[in-house]
Each structure stands twice: as structure tokens, then as C-alpha cells.
Design a protein around this motif. Structure first.
Motif, PDB file in Angstrom:
ATOM      1  N   ASN A  62     -11.070 -15.332   8.813  1.00  0.00           N
ATOM      2  CA  ASN A  62      -9.675 -14.995   9.054  1.00  0.00           C
ATOM      3  C   ASN A  62      -9.321 -13.642   8.442  1.00  0.00           C
ATOM      4  O   ASN A  62      -9.518 -13.426   7.242  1.00  0.00           O
ATOM      5  N   THR A  63      -8.807 -12.755   9.269  1.00  0.00           N
ATOM      6  CA  THR A  63      -8.351 -11.445   8.819  1.00  0.00           C
ATOM      7  C   THR A  63      -6.878 -11.300   9.169  1.00  0.00           C
ATOM      8  O   THR A  63      -6.492 -11.429  10.333  1.00  0.00           O
ATOM      9  N   PHE A  64      -6.059 -11.056   8.178  1.00  0.00           N
ATOM     10  CA  PHE A  64      -4.629 -10.889   8.391  1.00  0.00           C
ATOM     11  C   PHE A  64      -4.348  -9.427   8.734  1.00  0.00           C
ATOM     12  O   PHE A  64      -4.809  -8.516   8.042  1.00  0.00           O
ATOM     13  N   ARG A  65      -3.600  -9.227   9.814  1.00  0.00           N
ATOM     14  CA  ARG A  65      -3.322  -7.885  10.300  1.00  0.00           C
ATOM     15  C   ARG A  65      -1.870  -7.509  10.042  1.00  0.00           C
ATOM     16  O   ARG A  65      -0.973  -8.349  10.082  1.00  0.00           O
ATOM     17  N   SER A  66      -1.650  -6.250   9.786  1.00  0.00           N
ATOM     18  CA  SER A  66      -0.298  -5.715   9.647  1.00  0.00           C
ATOM     19  C   SER A  66      -0.327  -4.245  10.032  1.00  0.00           C
ATOM     20  O   SER A  66      -1.392  -3.624  10.080  1.00  0.00           O
ATOM     21  N   VAL A  67       0.840  -3.705  10.335  1.00  0.00           N
ATOM     22  CA  VAL A  67       0.956  -2.287  10.672  1.00  0.00           C
ATOM     23  C   VAL A  67       1.750  -1.596   9.571  1.00  0.00           C
ATOM     24  O   VAL A  67       2.842  -2.035   9.205  1.00  0.00           O
ATOM     25  N   LEU A  68       1.182  -0.525   9.045  1.00  0.00           N
ATOM     26  CA  LEU A  68       1.817   0.252   7.994  1.00  0.00           C
ATOM     27  C   LEU A  68       2.232   1.608   8.543  1.00  0.00           C
ATOM     28  O   LEU A  68       1.535   2.200   9.374  1.00  0.00           O
ATOM     29  N   LEU A  69       3.369   2.096   8.079  1.00  0.00           N
ATOM     30  CA  LEU A  69       3.794   3.462   8.361  1.00  0.00           C
ATOM     31  C   LEU A  69       3.509   4.281   7.110  1.00  0.00           C
ATOM     32  O   LEU A  69       4.116   4.053   6.063  1.00  0.00           O
ATOM     33  N   LYS A  79       1.029  10.017   0.149  1.00  0.00           N
ATOM     34  CA  LYS A  79       1.969  10.615  -0.791  1.00  0.00           C
ATOM     35  C   LYS A  79       2.600   9.532  -1.663  1.00  0.00           C
ATOM     36  O   LYS A  79       2.677   8.368  -1.265  1.00  0.00           O
ATOM     37  N   PHE A  80       3.061   9.947  -2.834  1.00  0.00           N
ATOM     38  CA  PHE A  80       3.731   9.022  -3.744  1.00  0.00           C
ATOM     39  C   PHE A  80       5.120   9.549  -4.065  1.00  0.00           C
ATOM     40  O   PHE A  80       5.348  10.760  -4.126  1.00  0.00           O
ATOM     41  N   ASP A  81       6.030   8.620  -4.265  1.00  0.00           N
ATOM     42  CA  ASP A  81       7.375   8.938  -4.743  1.00  0.00           C
ATOM     43  C   ASP A  81       7.490   8.292  -6.112  1.00  0.00           C
ATOM     44  O   ASP A  81       7.843   7.123  -6.233  1.00  0.00           O
ATOM     45  N   GLY A  82       7.154   9.049  -7.154  1.00  0.00           N
ATOM     46  CA  GLY A  82       7.035   8.454  -8.478  1.00  0.00           C
ATOM     47  C   GLY A  82       5.825   7.538  -8.495  1.00  0.00           C
ATOM     48  O   GLY A  82       4.716   7.935  -8.143  1.00  0.00           O
ATOM     49  N   LYS A  83       6.033   6.285  -8.845  1.00  0.00           N
ATOM     50  CA  LYS A  83       4.933   5.318  -8.862  1.00  0.00           C
ATOM     51  C   LYS A  83       4.797   4.566  -7.544  1.00  0.00           C
ATOM     52  O   LYS A  83       3.895   3.746  -7.390  1.00  0.00           O
ATOM     53  N   TYR A  84       5.690   4.849  -6.594  1.00  0.00           N
ATOM     54  CA  TYR A  84       5.697   4.111  -5.331  1.00  0.00           C
ATOM     55  C   TYR A  84       4.966   4.881  -4.239  1.00  0.00           C
ATOM     56  O   TYR A  84       5.308   6.036  -3.955  1.00  0.00           O
ATOM     57  N   PRO A  85       3.963   4.279  -3.603  1.00  0.00           N
ATOM     58  CA  PRO A  85       3.329   4.937  -2.455  1.00  0.00           C
ATOM     59  C   PRO A  85       4.301   4.992  -1.283  1.00  0.00           C
ATOM     60  O   PRO A  85       5.064   4.052  -1.054  1.00  0.00           O
ATOM     61  N   ARG A  86       4.266   6.076  -0.560  1.00  0.00           N
ATOM     62  CA  ARG A  86       5.180   6.242   0.578  1.00  0.00           C
ATOM     63  C   ARG A  86       4.579   5.534   1.802  1.00  0.00           C
ATOM     64  O   ARG A  86       4.126   6.158   2.759  1.00  0.00           O
ATOM     65  N   ILE A  87       4.581   4.219   1.709  1.00  0.00           N
ATOM     66  CA  ILE A  87       4.029   3.351   2.748  1.00  0.00           C
ATOM     67  C   ILE A  87       5.053   2.270   3.062  1.00  0.00           C
ATOM     68  O   ILE A  87       5.537   1.586   2.161  1.00  0.00           O
ATOM     69  N   ALA A  88       5.378   2.125   4.322  1.00  0.00           N
ATOM     70  CA  ALA A  88       6.322   1.098   4.763  1.00  0.00           C
ATOM     71  C   ALA A  88       5.575   0.086   5.621  1.00  0.00           C
ATOM     72  O   ALA A  88       4.882   0.460   6.568  1.00  0.00           O
ATOM     73  N   SER A  89       5.705  -1.181   5.274  1.00  0.00           N
ATOM     74  CA  SER A  89       5.045  -2.252   6.026  1.00  0.00           C
ATOM     75  C   SER A  89       6.025  -2.848   7.025  1.00  0.00           C
ATOM     76  O   SER A  89       7.160  -3.187   6.676  1.00  0.00           O
ATOM     77  N   ILE A  90       5.593  -2.966   8.273  1.00  0.00           N
ATOM     78  CA  ILE A  90       6.461  -3.466   9.341  1.00  0.00           C
ATOM     79  C   ILE A  90       6.191  -4.942   9.594  1.00  0.00           C
ATOM     80  O   ILE A  90       5.047  -5.341   9.839  1.00  0.00           O
ATOM     81  N   GLY A  91       7.241  -5.742   9.547  1.00  0.00           N
ATOM     82  CA  GLY A  91       7.140  -7.146   9.922  1.00  0.00           C
ATOM     83  C   GLY A  91       6.253  -7.957   8.997  1.00  0.00           C
ATOM     84  O   GLY A  91       5.989  -7.591   7.847  1.00  0.00           O
ATOM     85  N   GLN A  92       5.770  -9.055   9.523  1.00  0.00           N
ATOM     86  CA  GLN A  92       4.938  -9.976   8.766  1.00  0.00           C
ATOM     87  C   GLN A  92       3.470  -9.793   9.133  1.00  0.00           C
ATOM     88  O   GLN A  92       3.139  -9.338  10.225  1.00  0.00           O
TER      89      GLN A  92
END
Length: 248
Positions: A62-69, A79-92
Motif C-alpha cells: 500500500n502506497t498513500f498518494r498525495s499532491v503537493l504544491l 524554499k523555506f519560510d523560517g522553519k516552515y517549508p514552502r509546501i502546500a498539501s492538497i486534500g487527503q
């Protein structure tokens, strides 16, 4: 083990009920909620969609899939914004890669074409819970709700019987999870966005419920009551039997 339980308890029971992203198609921005600090501002046209697969350590199949921006720099690094990676996860996350991609496609159509081009939906979520959420038995109660005994040729009876047998045998295991989900929604918070971003949201007009869609939080109807009493009764019978071993 105690630390793991505490982590799950704090994140699931005191997390946020709403999606932590807002998509601004007027300004071509994505706003990412990160708690008490200011939201991270992402430029939609600079984001790279990435399909990510995660295989749990205890599973080889089983491999769980997701789409990241992902916001990448000139070297192709995140890129990072402070300690936060500039990555947005869409949906579940999903075991179905196409389902994960379809969630991104839904957002892409909104950003590129607007809400009028989005496919219709049957239900929508609300920031509230009802008693029915406790006794849904992982959605099996919906079978009793959707069946229409007055309709000639109704074929859902067999599936409902199988679901009833399953809930009678395993309802004692389903009920605690439904109860935990109910409590989690009661404890979860709704993100409080800065006034500036809330003002941006008003540019699109007043938010309304989707046309033809019903709330995902449904009240109990009469034809569900016999199944609720049967399944909950069987679950409490098991609890009473287990408790009797400790009371002796």
C-alpha cells in the motif's frame, strides 16, 4: 507509547477542522495557515505540483498518494519560510493515485477557470457535529438511510443485511472510533485568518452552499432508529460481557 498517544491526541483532538489553505484566484495567491504566526503567502504561478507516494514501514504494497504544491528555488530545492517549508498539501492522502490527482485538478480548475466550471457535489462539510455522527458505524448507517422499501425492485436490502450482521459482530469495535471522531470535531478549532485575508475572501462575493448539495451532517431519520438500537445494543452487550469478567 504514552508520548505517541499524547501526540495523536493533541493533533487530532485539538487540531483544525477547516482546510489550512486558501486559494485566491484574483491575486493568484495561495495562503497557508501555520498556527499563531502570519500565514505563508505562496505565488500560484510559481508552484510546482508534485505527486508524492508514501509507503508505511509495515507495508510493502500500500502506497498513500498525495499532491503537493512546492515552491522551488533556482537550484530546484524547496524554499523555506523560517522553519516552515514552502509546501502546500492538497486534500487527503489516498491509495488511489488518480483520486489524489483529481483533488489537485479540482483546485487547478478553480484557479484557472473559476468556480462556475467546477463539477457539482452532493454534500458539503460544516463546522458542527450531530449525535448521528456517533452511531454512523463507519458509514454503514447510510445504507439504511438511502434504501427505499416502497420503491419496486429495491436491491439494497441484501447489502443492508450484510452490513447489519457485520455491525452486530464488530459494532463494539466501530463505536469507540465513531465516538472519538465526534469528540475530535467538538474539540477541533476553526482557523482564524487575519482580517486582510478575510477581506480578500469577500472579493468573491458571499459564500453560499453548493446548489443541490446537502449538508454532510445529517439528522437521524425514523427508518434508521431500529438499526441504531440493534447495533448499539449488540455493542453494549459485548461491553457488559467484558465488564462482567472484571466485576466477578
Amino acid at each position: 507509547m504514552g508520548l505517541l498517544f499524547l501526540t495523536i491526541f493533541l493533533t487530532d483532538f485539538f487540531g483544525y477542522t477547516d482546510a489550512l489553505l486558501r486559494f485566491d484566484r484574483v491575486r493568484r495567491k495561495v495562503w497557508m495557515f501555520v498556527g499563531t504566526r502570519s500565514p505563508i503567502e505562496l505565488d500560484w504561478d510559481r508552484l510546482t505540483p508534485v505527486s508524492q507516494g508514501i509507503t508505511p514501514a509495515n507495508s510493502n504494497v500500500n502506497t498513500f498518494r498525495s499532491v503537493l504544491l512546492v515552491d522551488l528555488d533556482a537550484e530546484g530545492d524547496v524554499k523555506f519560510d523560517g522553519k516552515y517549508p514552502r509546501i502546500a498539501s492538497i486534500g487527503q492522502t489516498s491509495l488511489n493515485e488518480q483520486q489524489a490527482i483529481s483533488q489537485y485538478e479540482y483546485v487547478r480548475q478553480f484557479m484557472e477557470l473559476g468556480p462556475t466550471h467546477l463539477p457539482s457535489c452532493e454534500t458539503y462539510l460544516e463546522h458542527r457535529t450531530v449525535f448521528r455522527d456517533i452511531v454512523r458505524f463507519f458509514g454503514f448507517l447510510d445504507l439504511a438511510r438511502n434504501i427505499d422499501w416502497r420503491r419496486p425492485g429495491e436491491t439494497g436490502g441484501g447489502l443492508l443485511v450484510l452490513a447489519s450482521i457485520l455491525c452486530m459482530l464488530l459494532g463494539w469495535a466501530f463505536l469507540p472510533f465513531d465516538l472519538a471522531t465526534y469528540i475530535a470535531y467538538r474539540c477541533n478549532r476553526v482557523p482564524k485568518w487575519p482580517a486582510k485575508i478575510e477581506a480578500y475572501a469577500k472579493d468573491g462575493g458571499e459564500m453560499t452552499t453548493p446548489v443541490g448539495a446537502a449538508s454532510g451532517r445529517m439528522r437521524i431519520v425514523l427508518k434508521e432508529v431500529p438499526f441504531i438500537l440493534l447495533w448499539v445494543g449488540c455493542a453494549f452487550a459485548v461491553y457488559a460481557w467484558v465488564a462482567s469478567w472484571f466485576i466477578k
